[in-house]
Design an enzyme around this catalytic site. Sequence first.
Site, PDB file in Angstrom:
ATOM      1  NE  ARG A  53      11.462   0.131  -5.484  1.00  0.00           N
ATOM      2  CZ  ARG A  53      10.682  -0.447  -6.411  1.00  0.00           C
ATOM      3  NH1 ARG A  53      10.274  -1.658  -6.458  1.00  0.00           N
ATOM      4  NH2 ARG A  53      10.543   0.486  -7.531  1.00  0.00           N
ATOM      5  CD  GLN A 112      11.288 -12.036  -8.864  1.00  0.00           C
ATOM      6  OE1 GLN A 112      10.575 -13.098  -9.335  1.00  0.00           O
ATOM      7  NE2 GLN A 112      10.879 -10.817  -9.152  1.00  0.00           N
ATOM      8  CG  ASN A 156      13.892  -9.375 -12.664  1.00  0.00           C
ATOM      9  OD1 ASN A 156      12.812  -9.620 -12.043  1.00  0.00           O
ATOM     10  ND2 ASN A 156      14.140  -8.452 -13.206  1.00  0.00           N
ATOM     11  CG  ASP A 169       4.121  -3.595  -4.884  1.00  0.00           C
ATOM     12  OD1 ASP A 169       4.386  -4.891  -5.460  1.00  0.00           O
ATOM     13  OD2 ASP A 169       3.418  -2.748  -5.447  1.00  0.00           O
ATOM     14  CG  ASP A 171       7.646  -0.037  -3.968  1.00  0.00           C
ATOM     15  OD1 ASP A 171       6.577  -0.959  -3.801  1.00  0.00           O
ATOM     16  OD2 ASP A 171       7.639   0.617  -5.151  1.00  0.00           O
ATOM     17  CG  ASP A 230      -2.615  -5.647 -10.550  1.00  0.00           C
ATOM     18  OD1 ASP A 230      -2.822  -5.569 -11.713  1.00  0.00           O
ATOM     19  OD2 ASP A 230      -1.826  -4.855  -9.654  1.00  0.00           O
ATOM     20  CG  HIS A 262       2.761   1.882  -3.917  1.00  0.00           C
ATOM     21  ND1 HIS A 262       3.040   2.437  -5.123  1.00  0.00           N
ATOM     22  CD2 HIS A 262       3.396   0.438  -3.924  1.00  0.00           C
ATOM     23  CE1 HIS A 262       3.646   1.543  -5.932  1.00  0.00           C
ATOM     24  NE2 HIS A 262       3.854   0.324  -5.306  1.00  0.00           N
TER      25      HIS A 262
END
Length: 624
Positions: free
Chosen positions: A166, A195, A224, A251, A253, A363, A387
């Site tokens: 991304r 990654q 990854n 994150d 994104d 998490d 998000h």
Amino acid sequence: MTVLQRLVLPVDRDLDVLKLYVDETSHRQEEGASRTSTVLGRHSLSVPGSRRVSFCTYFNAFPASYWRRWTVVEEVLLRVRVRGPAHVIVYRSSGKGHAQRVASAETVNDVVEVPLPLDPFIDGGWYWFDVIAGKDGAVVEGAEWSADGIPAERGSATVGITTYNRPGFCVDQLLALGDSPDVLELLDEIIVIDQGVKRVEDHPDFPAAARALGSRLRIIDQANLGGSGGFARAMAETLQAERSDYVLLLDDDVVTEPEGVIRAITFADLTRTPTIVGGHMFDLYDRSVLHTFGEGVEPYRWFYRPAHHTHYGHDFAHAPLRTTPWLHRRADVDYNAWWMCLIPVDVIRKIGLALPLFIKWDDAEYGVRAKRAGFPTVSLPGAAVWHVPWHEKDDTLDWQAYYHARNRLITALLHSPYERGGTLVRESMLITAKHVLAMQYSTAELVCQALEDILAGPAHLHESLAAKIGQIRATRQDYPDARAAEHVEDFPDVRRRRPPRKGREFAVPEGRRAMVRTALGAALKQLRPVDDFARRHPQAAVPHVDQRWWLLAQLDSALVSSADGTRVSWYQRDPARYRSLAVRSSVLHARLLREWPRLSRVYRAALAELVSPESWRDTFETRP
């Protein structure tokens, strides 16, 4: 005097998010006042003559109950700077959502100061202020909530961004940080753990981001290892550098409100004990919608849930803070997702790095583990990101189903307070049975693989971190439900050999008995041969919103669309696969239930080593 929170306004003056910063509809305006206020900058607002604006909003009200519960702050000072004649009114709310006027002042080109105690906020409540401009208008030039008599030394953070293919999102986030000098003052380093194969450094806007961030930016290329591998690397690098007080996980994104980073660090500086401070999540596609206000784990089911007394998907455009009582009650959480999460280095030293789970539950497990060690998590109002919402994903059906199933069970083996995990194993078996009945054979296969890996013990967690994803993708290629196309025309026409009996379509089973009858009938149907006509033509087109096991179980084949509406798959009933997966799932779940006490002891004994920097160091050496 330490500034705890500043008045802030939208970076790009986006009308979709303006309601999160300014509320102009909470009070009846003076007669004839129709013009709206104008955002002049990040901290200033022009208010037309006789117009009233309220800062009883998500980003500008002061969440007093959170400061009262978790920090050393006992009193705050509100300072509002106004140019022109204006009336400033201060309010507070209770944990029940009842509003109360606290103070008011007339001002002309002056600073209004109001000391405000935090005593009455033990259960919840906010402070905020409204401004009514004089007939010629006024400008709110800024406002701060500050505290005196507390240590002024500021902590600093290292930002860890994990990214996989991304680069555009990631570079945009780097540019936003580079355009926020107040945030950069608190950051020692920004580490991007890349990654993917679409490299961040190859994006055309990366040079501009690199220039803006200078020596603070570092890119680490890594195999990854999933979100847990990327975030564990950020934790490890922060520990090794010994410069920062915190690591801020983000994150790749998300779109961040930069002011939230300052607020999270300031809050963490003043907590009574080292505390994980997280940000809330707004919907990236419907930007006034607060997707989640707090996260919890239901202990008996061992499953995600909203924090008590909170709700998913609250739209501030339709229900402002002032008129939503549940938002005034303080929400206590079990964890904060890692779309934005500030973790003290002291916590990492005490409990270790992330558990090597690749994705899903890493998490939640970390928050539960921290809580057991005496380190709470606070999801702080006014710190947030935008998000992609969960309802735009198929992650319980696609390749991620393996991780959903495996990691949920592993975290329960580690932390569930109930013998044999409460209802978890039974629920897992029922969910897998629904997948098999619904022709979602690839998903059921991944759940069975997850169970087999769990039963093999915890050694596989590090060993398979980089390799497992390839095995999962290869497995899915053997199943029609996992093979998708972009166009309905890529499949044969939807047809049925016979029309529905008496024109009746499938009805929702009403009640427990009807649901059981439907399940038994569907199970018997799976043993019968498949209609040859259904092998050549899908019998129905099923939109994702209608994708229910009881409906799919009554068909021999169907075209089923994905959650994001971009793809479609041809589900096809297969009696041999049904029998094989149903038996295998039953045997594996029975074995897991029988061996739960032993497995729980094994996984708990291995936890310290699994999350140690030493164990992770070997995993980080995996070649990209």
